[in-house]
Design a protein around this motif. Structure first.
Motif, mmCIF file in Angstrom:
data_model
loop_
_atom_site.group_PDB
_atom_site.id
_atom_site.type_symbol
_atom_site.label_atom_id
_atom_site.label_comp_id
_atom_site.label_asym_id
_atom_site.label_seq_id
_atom_site.Cartn_x
_atom_site.Cartn_y
_atom_site.Cartn_z
ATOM 1 N N UNK A 134 0.843 -1.197 0.000
ATOM 2 C CA UNK A 134 0.000 0.000 0.000
ATOM 3 C C UNK A 134 0.875 1.243 0.000
ATOM 4 N N UNK A 135 1.909 1.248 0.827
ATOM 5 C CA UNK A 135 2.819 2.396 0.903
ATOM 6 C C UNK A 135 3.495 2.621 -0.449
ATOM 7 N N UNK A 148 -6.148 4.822 2.027
ATOM 8 C CA UNK A 148 -6.864 6.086 1.855
ATOM 9 C C UNK A 148 -6.290 7.191 2.737
ATOM 10 N N UNK A 149 -6.039 6.873 4.000
ATOM 11 C CA UNK A 149 -5.535 7.888 4.920
ATOM 12 C C UNK A 149 -4.113 8.311 4.553
ATOM 13 N N UNK A 177 -2.806 8.312 1.548
ATOM 14 C CA UNK A 177 -2.902 9.151 0.348
ATOM 15 C C UNK A 177 -3.375 10.557 0.712
ATOM 16 N N UNK A 178 -4.422 10.651 1.512
ATOM 17 C CA UNK A 178 -4.976 11.966 1.861
ATOM 18 C C UNK A 178 -3.985 12.812 2.664
ATOM 19 N N UNK A 179 -3.415 12.230 3.705
ATOM 20 C CA UNK A 179 -2.503 12.983 4.560
ATOM 21 C C UNK A 179 -1.190 13.266 3.840
ATOM 22 N N UNK A 180 -0.678 12.285 3.107
ATOM 23 C CA UNK A 180 0.556 12.504 2.347
ATOM 24 C C UNK A 180 0.390 13.595 1.314
ATOM 25 N N UNK A 181 -0.723 13.586 0.608
ATOM 26 C CA UNK A 181 -0.997 14.605 -0.413
ATOM 27 C C UNK A 181 -1.095 15.989 0.219
ATOM 28 N N UNK A 182 -1.768 16.083 1.352
ATOM 29 C CA UNK A 182 -1.897 17.370 2.045
ATOM 30 C C UNK A 182 -0.528 17.887 2.485
ATOM 31 N N UNK A 183 0.316 17.000 2.979
ATOM 32 C CA UNK A 183 1.654 17.410 3.409
ATOM 33 C C UNK A 183 2.515 17.857 2.231
ATOM 34 N N UNK A 184 2.416 17.169 1.108
ATOM 35 C CA UNK A 184 3.176 17.567 -0.073
ATOM 36 C C UNK A 184 2.683 18.907 -0.619
#
Length: 82
Positions: A11-12, A54-55, A57-64
């Motif tokens: 997943x990662x 899902x989490x 992707x969402x949190x990683x995208x927000x941080x980027x």
């Protein structure tokens, strides 16, 4: 290593590839990978394992996106036609 950890690693990797495609050219791949791995570490034990994709992707995208917001804008120079 358990079956669950193999799945989490998959997943990662999948989320890393997805976000690398989205942020390619704007952030180095090494920085995207670092953010995804740090985000996974932050989420471990805090969410249900089946929600990791899902989490992450969402949190990683927000941080980027936040990194891009605070990074100086890259100046693109287009050569003048002759």
């Amino acid at each position: 290593m358990t079956v669950r950890s193999h799945r989490a690693d998959d997943v990662v990797d999948e989320v890393g590839v997805w976000l690398a495609g989205e942020f390619a050219g704007r952030l180095p791949v090494s920085e995207i990978d670092r953010v995804v791995r740090a985000t996974r570490f932050d989420l471990e034990g805090s969410i249900a394992p089946e929600e990791l994709g899902e989490m992450l992707h969402r949190l990683g995208r927000a941080r980027l996106q936040r990194l891009l917001q605070y990074a100086p804008a890259t100046q693109v120079r287009i050569p003048q036609a002759r």
